[in-house]
Design a protein around this motif. Structure first.
Motif: not given
Lengths: 197, 455, 116
Positions: A64, A66, A137-140, A142-143, A146-147
């Protein structure tokens, strides 16, 4: 050269992430206990800083990134500064301390240790439906999607809430002058000086 | 933790260094040892060297602006002055005030220096010269880690048990925290135009020549560069916002009680943070490691396909030099402003933040969003997805609007830069004959005739 | 019995939950023990951090992709918790400043006006 390296313990990605986890976990846990134990309020704040930075490191390990940066900016660089400001504005000397009564301390510690024991047993005995941690690695972005996609309404509500909190906190902190000072100052000072005093 | 990310993402191409030095991907332990050794030697040495050079340069710039020469005794043009200063500071007596909180007093310099040093790990000195190229929150990470520095400064003021230090610390906290908002919003304007937070990707995106630099992408990003510059001045406690260490008011503000090596930590932290902030501006707005013609981007692509590792290494070295020169240029403007402008009061500083910079940056954010919605921009990496100098092809692809904007803004930028450089050179050249003398004057052997003597 | 199946080499979900429990209990102890109002606020921040660690740990160790792609619910919850914690700290400090202005001390033992 290779012979020396062969004798050292085997280093795998799991070992490295385990070592980093223990580093950050011990940093956060020890600092959290330090927050509870320390008597000087400024040292409590410094222990809280180390706890927050340790938790930010744990967020990095949990992919996580970010959120870790948000934790550092908002918590360590915002909320903690606010708390330190409060400490500086309300303490009479750097070494003033309030000692709690011994009975209170004993009751508090026993409650805390019972709760800790219960939580430990509960966590250890539960089998969670967990998968091994994913190595991607979770891409930013995508966050961000979602937000502003699934969680748009909470996002907007939180922004209104922040506006209300800003106005409310500014109004509350402005305070009112104490009654006995007002009469002596009204005659000699201009209105602007009275506002600023 | 960043190295963990690179380690946990398995099945990777070996990086440039791994190819050149280890000839393939080495074992994990060797990677770790190599990473730590790189941090300890190159990064720490580089940061110290940059800080020492900046300190010398600041004194030279200050001297020349004030019609004097600055340090000129130690070393060729006074270049070793910082070394002499460092030796002096190390040899000084280590004083801790009597009633100060000893633990916090000792802790504060490290809390102030460590974030500035940690931010260096994310700066893109070259496409392969970044310590962690896959840090997907590069710009935001630097902003976040610089926020921890505020805590070190506050602790320094508080732990000195000196009411003037506490004043300096409280002013500083107020100012730095307030200016983080326009700082963040200006960065967001740039990031919106770019579409990524990754610093290495940002550098690749600006590799097509001066008209692909992010500052010229739309006029709102152009203005956001200046608002970021002003906000970064305040965030660095740099003049004209240097109230926390205002020399004429508070002795030395929050680091009054610090002497010797502890003071040098604060000093290094300030200049290292100046370089980091200049580095962010260079990487985000001014093209990072790219030259104005796009040659580095072109040859990087060619030699990556041809697997010319030594050529790529040379390209990286040149790119790192360009990056450092750009960051130093911004540092020069910061120093120039310090010795030119007077210092405003704390309420004027906060007025400028909340009532001027914050609305301006919000308007810029809105404007940039609307601009990007209305005008289609060219996405993709120059030289890989498109040819940035083939203007006819831009027009054929229907991207005339963004091409015209970028070219006009880059012409404005080149004109402004040339004007500034000419102005500085003219000032340096014309100020020669009003500087103080370099050598001692001749001794007076005879009383001059026009000297009135008492009768 | 209980720790036998929890390994020290591979970090699993339960390690993060243990840490969350330690943070939570420390925060609770801080709230119970401190007499300085701002110390109590710091305990509340610790509890919120413990909840965040739990949320993000569950997010990382759960099924990676749901219906619309990668699931990031835990991280979004944690972001909202951080934002609300900052808002709550601001209001709490405003209240404490008023308290200090009225009682000229920050000791919560003195807040006894409603007693009896």
């Amino acid at each position: 050269m290779n012979a020396i390296f062969a004798q050292l313990p085997e280093v795998t990605p799991d070992n490295v992430s385990a070592a980093l986890f223990y580093l950050f976990a011990i940093m956060s846990g020890a600092s959290a206990i330090g927050v509870a134990i320390s008597r000087n309020i400024v040292r409590t704040a410094v222990c809280l800083l180390f706890t927050l930075v340790g938790v930010a490191g744990l967020y990095f390990l949990l992919h996580a990134e970010f959120l870790a940066a948000v934790q550092l900016v908002v918590y360590a660089g915002g909320t903690l500064i606010l708390i330190i400001f409060g400490v500086m504005l309300t303490s009479k000397s750097p070494f003033s301390r309030f000692e709690p009564k011994l009975a209170e301390v004993i009751i508090a510690v026993s409650i805390a240790s019972i709760l800790l024991f219960a939580l430990f047993i509960g966590i250890a005995r539960t089998t969670f439906a967990s998968n091994p941690i994913e190595t991607g690695i979770y891409p930013v972005d995508r966050l961000g999607q979602v937000l502003l996609g699934d969680y748009l309404i909470p996002f907007e509500v939180v922004s209104v809430l922040l506006l209300v909190v800003m106005i409310g906190a500014a109004y509350l902190a402005k305070g009112r002058k104490r009654e006995e000072d007002e009469t002596s100052k009204t005659t000699t000072m201009s209105r602007r000086a009275r506002e600023w005093s | 933790m960043a190295m963990t990310m690179s380690i946990l993402a398995q099945a990777d191409q070996p990086t440039l260094f791994q190819r050149l030095v280890f000839d393939g991907t080495p074992s994990l332990l060797v990677q770790l040892i190599y990473g730590f050794a790189l941090c300890a030697t190159v990064f720490l040495g580089g940061v110290s060297l940059i800080a020492m050079f900046s300190i010398w340069w600041e004194r030279k710039v200050a001297g020349h602006i004030q019609s004097r020469l600055g340090p000129n005794r130690v070393g060729p043009i006074g270049l070793l002055q910082s070394l002499a200063d460092g030796a002096k500071l190390i040899l000084k007596e280590d004083l801790v005030p009597k009633d100060a909180d000893k633990l916090l007093f000792r802790l504060a310099p490290y809390l102030a220096f460590a974030p500035a040093f940690a931010a260096f790990l994310a700066l893109p000195f070259g496409p392969d010269f970044t310590f962690e190229p896959r840090l997907s929150v590069g710009v935001f990470w630097i902003l976040a880690i610089l926020s921890v520095e505020i805590m070190g400064v506050i602790l320094a003021g508080w732990a000195s048990n000196n009411k003037w230090s506490v004043y300096g610390a409280m002013r500083e906290a107020c100012q730095m925290v307030s200016y983080e908002i326009p700082l963040g919003i200006s960065i967001i304007v740039g990031i919106m135009a770019a579409g990524t937070l990754n610093l290495v990707q940002l550098g690749h995106m600006q590799g097509g020549g001066i008209h692909t630099w992010l500052i010229y992408r739309n006029p709102f990003v152009f203005l956001a560069f200046f608002s970021y510059f002003v906000a970064s001045l305040a965030s660095n406690k740099r003049a004209p916002f240097d109230l926390p260490e205002s020399e004429s008011e508070l002795v030395a503000g929050f680091h009054t009680e610090y002497s010797g090596l502890r003071f040098s930590f604060f000093f290094f932290a300030e200049y290292a943070a100046m370089f980091v902030v200049g580095g962010i501006q260079a990487a985000l707005f001014l093209g990072g490691w790219n030259d104005p013609f796009g040659l580095i981007g072109y040859f990087y692509r060619e030699w990556t396909i041809a697997e010319n590792w030594m050529g790529l290494f040379v390209l990286n070295v040149i790119g790192a030099g360009i990056f450092v020169i750009k960051a130093m240029g911004i540092i020069f403007v910061q120093m120039w402003l310090r010795w030119t402008l007077p210092r405003p009061r704390i309420d004027q500083v906060l007025y400028a933040c909340v009532k001027v910079l914050l609305p301006m940056s919000c308007v810029l954010l809105l404007g940039a969003a609307v601009w990007q919605w209305l005008i289609i921009e060219r996405a993709g990496i120059p030289w890989r997805d498109y040819n940035p100098w083939n203007f006819a092809e831009w027009v054929r692809a229907g991207l005339t609007g963004t091409l015209v904007t970028q070219v006009i803004l880059s012409l404005v930028g080149i004109a402004g830069f040339t004007a500034t450089v000419m102005w500085v050179l003219y000032a340096a050249a014309s100020g020669r004959n009003i500087k103080q003398r370099l050598t001692d004057p001749d001794p007076i052997v005879q009383v001059p005739a026009n000297l009135a003597t008492a009768k | 019995m209980m720790l036998a199946e929890i390994s020290f080499g591979v970090i699993g979900l339960q390690h993060y939950l243990f840490l969350g429990a330690v943070l939570f209990v420390s925060g609770l102890l801080t709230i119970l023990v401190k007499r300085n109002a701002i110390g109590i606020l710091m305990g509340v921040e610790l509890i919120l951090n413990a909840a965040n660690v739990n949320l993000v740990a569950f997010n990382a160790f759960s099924h990676g992709s749901g219906a619309g792609g990668l699931r990031l619910d835990g991280q979004v919850f944690a972001i909202f918790v951080i934002v609300l914690a900052a808002a709550e700290a601001a209001v709490a400090l405003a209240i404490f400043l008023n308290f200090y202005n009225n009682f000229s001390t920050i000791d919560v033992e003195r807040a006894q006006n409603l007693k009896g």
